[in-house]
Design a protein around this motif. Structure first.
Motif, PDB file in Angstrom:
ATOM      1  N   THR A   1      13.809  41.575  35.871  1.00 33.29           N
ATOM      2  CA  THR A   1      14.831  41.664  34.820  1.00 33.29           C
ATOM      3  C   THR A   1      15.736  40.429  34.787  1.00 33.29           C
ATOM      4  OG1 THR A   1      16.190  42.935  36.370  1.00 33.29           O
ATOM      5  CG2 THR A   1      14.851  44.185  34.791  1.00 33.29           C
ATOM      6  N   PHE A   2      16.455  40.166  35.901  1.00 27.48           N
ATOM      7  CA  PHE A   2      17.409  39.065  35.946  1.00 27.48           C
ATOM      8  C   PHE A   2      17.163  38.247  37.223  1.00 27.48           C
ATOM      9  CE2 PHE A   2      19.366  42.770  33.924  1.00 27.48           C
ATOM     10  CZ  PHE A   2      19.621  42.261  32.654  1.00 27.48           C
ATOM     11  N   PRO A   3      16.145  37.420  37.198  1.00 30.72           N
ATOM     12  CA  PRO A   3      15.748  36.717  38.423  1.00 30.72           C
ATOM     13  C   PRO A   3      16.713  35.626  38.870  1.00 30.72           C
ATOM     14  CG  PRO A   3      14.417  35.986  36.570  1.00 30.72           C
ATOM     15  CD  PRO A   3      15.239  37.122  36.070  1.00 30.72           C
ATOM     16  N   ARG A   4      17.616  35.182  38.010  1.00 32.24           N
ATOM     17  CA  ARG A   4      18.534  34.109  38.373  1.00 32.24           C
ATOM     18  C   ARG A   4      19.893  34.649  38.832  1.00 32.24           C
ATOM     19  NH1 ARG A   4      16.592  29.672  39.806  1.00 32.24           N
ATOM     20  NH2 ARG A   4      18.613  28.692  39.340  1.00 32.24           N
ATOM     21  N   THR A   5      19.986  35.940  39.057  1.00 29.59           N
ATOM     22  CA  THR A   5      21.266  36.534  39.472  1.00 29.59           C
ATOM     23  C   THR A   5      21.667  36.003  40.841  1.00 29.59           C
ATOM     24  OG1 THR A   5      20.785  38.546  38.223  1.00 29.59           O
ATOM     25  CG2 THR A   5      22.510  38.662  39.909  1.00 29.59           C
ATOM     26  N   ARG A   6      22.887  35.476  40.934  1.00 27.88           N
ATOM     27  CA  ARG A   6      23.403  34.928  42.198  1.00 27.88           C
ATOM     28  C   ARG A   6      24.412  35.858  42.849  1.00 27.88           C
ATOM     29  NH1 ARG A   6      23.970  29.525  43.910  1.00 27.88           N
ATOM     30  NH2 ARG A   6      24.381  29.575  46.169  1.00 27.88           N
ATOM     31  N   VAL A   7      25.198  36.541  42.045  1.00 29.65           N
ATOM     32  CA  VAL A   7      26.244  37.407  42.586  1.00 29.65           C
ATOM     33  C   VAL A   7      26.573  38.481  41.563  1.00 29.65           C
ATOM     34  CG1 VAL A   7      28.167  35.994  41.697  1.00 29.65           C
ATOM     35  CG2 VAL A   7      28.503  37.418  43.733  1.00 29.65           C
ATOM     36  N   ILE A   8      26.984  39.656  42.077  1.00 35.25           N
ATOM     37  CA  ILE A   8      27.460  40.764  41.250  1.00 35.25           C
ATOM     38  C   ILE A   8      28.935  40.947  41.555  1.00 35.25           C
ATOM     39  CG2 ILE A   8      27.114  43.165  40.600  1.00 35.25           C
ATOM     40  CD1 ILE A   8      24.323  42.988  41.872  1.00 35.25           C
ATOM     41  N   LEU A   9      29.779  40.884  40.549  1.00 36.90           N
ATOM     42  CA  LEU A   9      31.234  40.883  40.736  1.00 36.90           C
ATOM     43  C   LEU A   9      31.855  42.171  40.218  1.00 36.90           C
ATOM     44  CD1 LEU A   9      32.196  37.244  39.610  1.00 36.90           C
ATOM     45  CD2 LEU A   9      31.868  38.113  41.938  1.00 36.90           C
ATOM     46  N   ASP A  10      32.964  42.539  40.891  1.00 43.58           N
ATOM     47  CA  ASP A  10      33.792  43.652  40.426  1.00 43.58           C
ATOM     48  C   ASP A  10      35.138  43.545  41.124  1.00 43.58           C
ATOM     49  OD1 ASP A  10      34.591  45.790  38.996  1.00 43.58           O
ATOM     50  OD2 ASP A  10      33.406  47.287  40.079  1.00 43.58           O
ATOM     51  N   CYS A  11      36.149  44.140  40.538  1.00 44.08           N
ATOM     52  CA  CYS A  11      37.502  44.148  41.111  1.00 44.08           C
ATOM     53  C   CYS A  11      37.845  45.544  41.599  1.00 44.08           C
ATOM     54  CB  CYS A  11      38.540  43.690  40.067  1.00 44.08           C
ATOM     55  SG  CYS A  11      38.550  41.909  39.765  1.00 44.08           S
ATOM     56  N   THR A  12      38.692  45.601  42.592  1.00 43.85           N
ATOM     57  CA  THR A  12      39.184  46.875  43.124  1.00 43.85           C
ATOM     58  C   THR A  12      40.658  46.738  43.430  1.00 43.85           C
ATOM     59  OG1 THR A  12      38.814  48.583  44.786  1.00 43.85           O
ATOM     60  CG2 THR A  12      38.680  46.313  45.521  1.00 43.85           C
ATOM     61  N   GLU A  13      41.322  47.871  43.579  1.00 41.46           N
ATOM     62  CA  GLU A  13      42.780  47.872  43.749  1.00 41.46           C
ATOM     63  C   GLU A  13      43.186  48.779  44.909  1.00 41.46           C
ATOM     64  OE1 GLU A  13      44.467  47.021  39.274  1.00 41.46           O
ATOM     65  OE2 GLU A  13      43.735  49.030  39.731  1.00 41.46           O
ATOM     66  N   LEU A  14      44.286  48.430  45.553  1.00 40.42           N
ATOM     67  CA  LEU A  14      44.896  49.226  46.614  1.00 40.42           C
ATOM     68  C   LEU A  14      46.274  49.676  46.162  1.00 40.42           C
ATOM     69  CD1 LEU A  14      44.068  46.973  49.719  1.00 40.42           C
ATOM     70  CD2 LEU A  14      42.740  48.891  48.819  1.00 40.42           C
ATOM     71  N   HIS A  15      46.581  50.931  46.426  1.00 44.32           N
ATOM     72  CA  HIS A  15      47.873  51.482  46.008  1.00 44.32           C
ATOM     73  C   HIS A  15      48.948  51.162  47.056  1.00 44.32           C
ATOM     74  CE1 HIS A  15      46.142  53.758  42.642  1.00 44.32           C
ATOM     75  NE2 HIS A  15      45.121  53.994  43.461  1.00 44.32           N
ATOM     76  N   VAL A  16      50.105  50.742  46.563  1.00 40.03           N
ATOM     77  CA  VAL A  16      51.245  50.445  47.430  1.00 40.03           C
ATOM     78  C   VAL A  16      52.465  51.189  46.898  1.00 40.03           C
ATOM     79  CG1 VAL A  16      50.389  48.195  48.150  1.00 40.03           C
ATOM     80  CG2 VAL A  16      51.812  48.371  46.113  1.00 40.03           C
ATOM     81  N   LYS A  17      53.453  51.333  47.765  1.00 42.10           N
ATOM     82  CA  LYS A  17      54.677  52.029  47.368  1.00 42.10           C
ATOM     83  C   LYS A  17      55.510  51.160  46.431  1.00 42.10           C
ATOM     84  CE  LYS A  17      55.112  55.069  51.373  1.00 42.10           C
ATOM     85  NZ  LYS A  17      55.962  55.483  52.515  1.00 42.10           N
ATOM     86  N   ARG A  18      56.300  51.813  45.648  1.00 43.01           N
ATOM     87  CA  ARG A  18      57.153  51.111  44.694  1.00 43.01           C
ATOM     88  C   ARG A  18      58.246  50.355  45.439  1.00 43.01           C
ATOM     89  NH1 ARG A  18      57.853  51.748  39.306  1.00 43.01           N
ATOM     90  NH2 ARG A  18      56.451  53.555  39.394  1.00 43.01           N
ATOM     91  N   ALA A  19      58.451  49.119  45.080  1.00 38.09           N
ATOM     92  CA  ALA A  19      59.479  48.296  45.709  1.00 38.09           C
ATOM     93  C   ALA A  19      60.824  48.511  45.029  1.00 38.09           C
ATOM     94  CB  ALA A  19      59.088  46.823  45.639  1.00 38.09           C
ATOM     95  N   THR A  20      61.877  48.146  45.709  1.00 35.99           N
ATOM     96  CA  THR A  20      63.220  48.251  45.134  1.00 35.99           C
ATOM     97  C   THR A  20      63.475  47.148  44.119  1.00 35.99           C
ATOM     98  OG1 THR A  20      64.081  46.941  46.985  1.00 35.99           O
ATOM     99  CG2 THR A  20      64.146  49.334  47.212  1.00 35.99           C
ATOM    100  N   SER A  21      62.729  46.046  44.210  1.00 36.14           N
ATOM    101  CA  SER A  21      62.891  44.938  43.278  1.00 36.14           C
ATOM    102  C   SER A  21      62.149  45.234  41.971  1.00 36.14           C
ATOM    103  CB  SER A  21      62.362  43.642  43.904  1.00 36.14           C
ATOM    104  OG  SER A  21      62.336  42.611  42.954  1.00 36.14           O
ATOM    105  N   LYS A  22      62.824  45.157  40.845  1.00 35.39           N
ATOM    106  CA  LYS A  22      62.192  45.408  39.551  1.00 35.39           C
ATOM    107  C   LYS A  22      61.224  44.288  39.180  1.00 35.39           C
ATOM    108  CE  LYS A  22      65.973  48.199  37.679  1.00 35.39           C
ATOM    109  NZ  LYS A  22      66.953  48.350  36.567  1.00 35.39           N
ATOM    110  N   VAL A  23      61.519  43.074  39.623  1.00 33.70           N
ATOM    111  CA  VAL A  23      60.613  41.960  39.342  1.00 33.70           C
ATOM    112  C   VAL A  23      59.289  42.162  40.074  1.00 33.70           C
ATOM    113  CG1 VAL A  23      60.304  39.469  39.570  1.00 33.70           C
ATOM    114  CG2 VAL A  23      62.547  40.398  38.972  1.00 33.70           C
TER     115      VAL A  23
END
Length: 446
Positions: A273-295
């Motif tokens: 199907t795709f013989p020239r494929t070098r890499v498969i990419l995707d993003c993932t996320e980790l949940h963190v607590k809300r900071a006191t800084s609004k920025v």
């Protein structure tokens, strides 16, 4: 001058400046040799001074009670001339005190019978039972040697597929790990750290095991301190030290494969199907607590997720090995921005293909370096997909699912199960990278 009876029937005479040890035996009594005249002695051929038989000092007389019973032997030593009066330069007085002496060293007590064979056997059995109990307690400690024969528990606590793989990785790290500095320890402090603080740390292999348990099962510091019988401060120091150490050591390993290696290990499904494929990419996320800084909250808040997160880009090869993991970025960053910032574009070569999800709009980044983007087709303005597009979409979805399996491997390190506090910002990037690189020791996905 006075006398006293010492050990083994010995009589000792002492005054204020000299202790007269007994040298002559009269019956069962030892007396000072100064109370015998010179005529009482003779010399042997070897020149040894020896008392003639039958000579008794006149300083000892027998006394009796009123009833006629013999009371014992009384010394008139106090009434006689002081001992050693033939040596006037000593000028020894008669005022004396009693001095008790004993044998300085007793090799054996011949009055005590030796233990019988039965007693010796009982004592040996007690010693063996004590040693077996100590061995049992040692095996029950929460150290690596307790689980070395159970690969299932090794996988559960450490993430390594078996004990052999774990020890192979540790043996490769050990020469450098033995000379590494602990967290908060400088070269100047290395020589002045209290010896007791160093001794309370577990052995190096068990420090590695402690750190892996912290990552794999997410054990809290207090839990690990109880399991390994150390202080919570020691656990924190070990975890931070090994996090930075493995981040440097594992990060120096080249995981990005060459084009030749990819072609050699390319699965048949990709060749058709795709013989020239070098890499498969995707993003993932980790949940963190809300900071006191609004920025800070605005930078870590992705609107399509609705929570405060950190984001990372993960890539795998077509044959299922992790080949790329980026640092953690603020959750508001887009997939295009993280692809451009992470540095993966510099690893791609002309003619490569990158497989990604349909929301990865990175075609304009790949075109200048002659790299093709492979994504599922999607309809626009209610246009239906053609049969070829549907077939291609299904094939891409079937092949791209492996990158999600690789991400799941990383998140099986349960330290990421709970919402991460903002206090972990200083080391969370290292922890994420270490967990991702440790999954490479589990082997390919298929």
């Amino acid at each position: 001058m006075s006398r006293s009876r010492g050990s083994f029937g010995q009589i000792i005479f002492a005054d204020q400046s000299r202790i007269y040890n007994t040298s002559t035996i009269v019956g069962r009594i030892r007396v000072c040799g100064d109370h015998f005249t010179k005529n009482c002695y003779t010399k042997t051929i070897l020149g040894i001074k020896k008392r003639k038989g039958g000579n008794v000092s006149s300083s000892f007389v027998r006394s009796t009670t009123k009833s006629g019973r013999r009371k014992g032997i009384r010394s008139s030593h106090a009434d006689a001339a002081p001992c050693g009066q033939d040596a006037p330069e000593k000028d020894v007085g008669c005022k004396s005190r009693i001095v008790e002496t004993s044998m300085p060293y007793a090799d054996h007590d011949y009055s005590q019978r030796p233990p019988s064979l039965e007693e010796q056997l009982q004592e040996a059995q007690k010693t063996i039972a004590c040693q077996e109990e100590l061995l049992k307690l040692r095996k029950n400690r929460f150290f690596l040697e307790r689980f070395q024969c159970d690969d299932r528990l090794i996988m559960f606590y450490t993430g390594f597929k078996d004990y052999i793989t774990l020890m192979a990785v540790f043996m490769a790290l050990q020469p450098t790990a033995e000379s590494m500095l602990g967290w908060g320890q400088s070269l100047a402090d290395q020589h002045i750290i209290r010896k007791g603080f160093e001794e309370q740390s577990p052995p190096l292999i068990d420090q590695f095991f402690l750190f892996l348990c912290h990552l794999r099962q997410g054990f809290l510091v207090q839990d690990l301190a109880t399991r390994f019988n150390v202080s919570q401060a020691t656990v924190s120091r070990i975890c931070i030290t090994w996090t930075n150490f493995l981040y440097c050591m594992l990060g120096s390993i080249l995981v990005w494969p060459s084009r030749e290696k990819v072609n050699e290990l390319l699965p048949l499904s990709f060749k058709n199907t795709f013989p020239r494929t070098r890499v498969i990419l995707d993003c993932t996320e980790l949940h963190v607590k809300r900071a006191t800084s609004k920025v800070l909250n605005s930078e870590t808040y992705p609107y399509y997720k609705g929570t405060i997160t950190f984001k990372s880009l993960v890539g795998i090869s077509p044959y299922g090995e992790l080949t790329f993991v980026s640092d953690l970025y603020m959750g508001s960053i887009s997939d295009k921005e993280i692809t451009q910032t992470s540095g993966i574009l510099s690893l791609l070569e002309e003619g490569d293909e990158v497989m990604a999800d349909k929301d990865f709009f990175i075609g304009d980044l790949l075109s200048p370096i002659n790299v093709r983007l492979v994504t599922p087709a999607f309809s626009k303005s209610n246009r239906k997909l053609t049969p070829e597009e549907k077939l291609q979409t299904q094939e891409i979805a079937r092949l791209r699912i492996h990158v999600e399996r690789a991400i799941r491997r990383i998140k099986e390190y349960h330290i990421f199960d709970r919402t991460l506090p903002m206090t972990t910002l200083g080391s969370i990037n290292q922890v994420w990278t270490v967990c991702a690189l440790l999954t490479t020791f589990q082997g390919p996905l298929f």
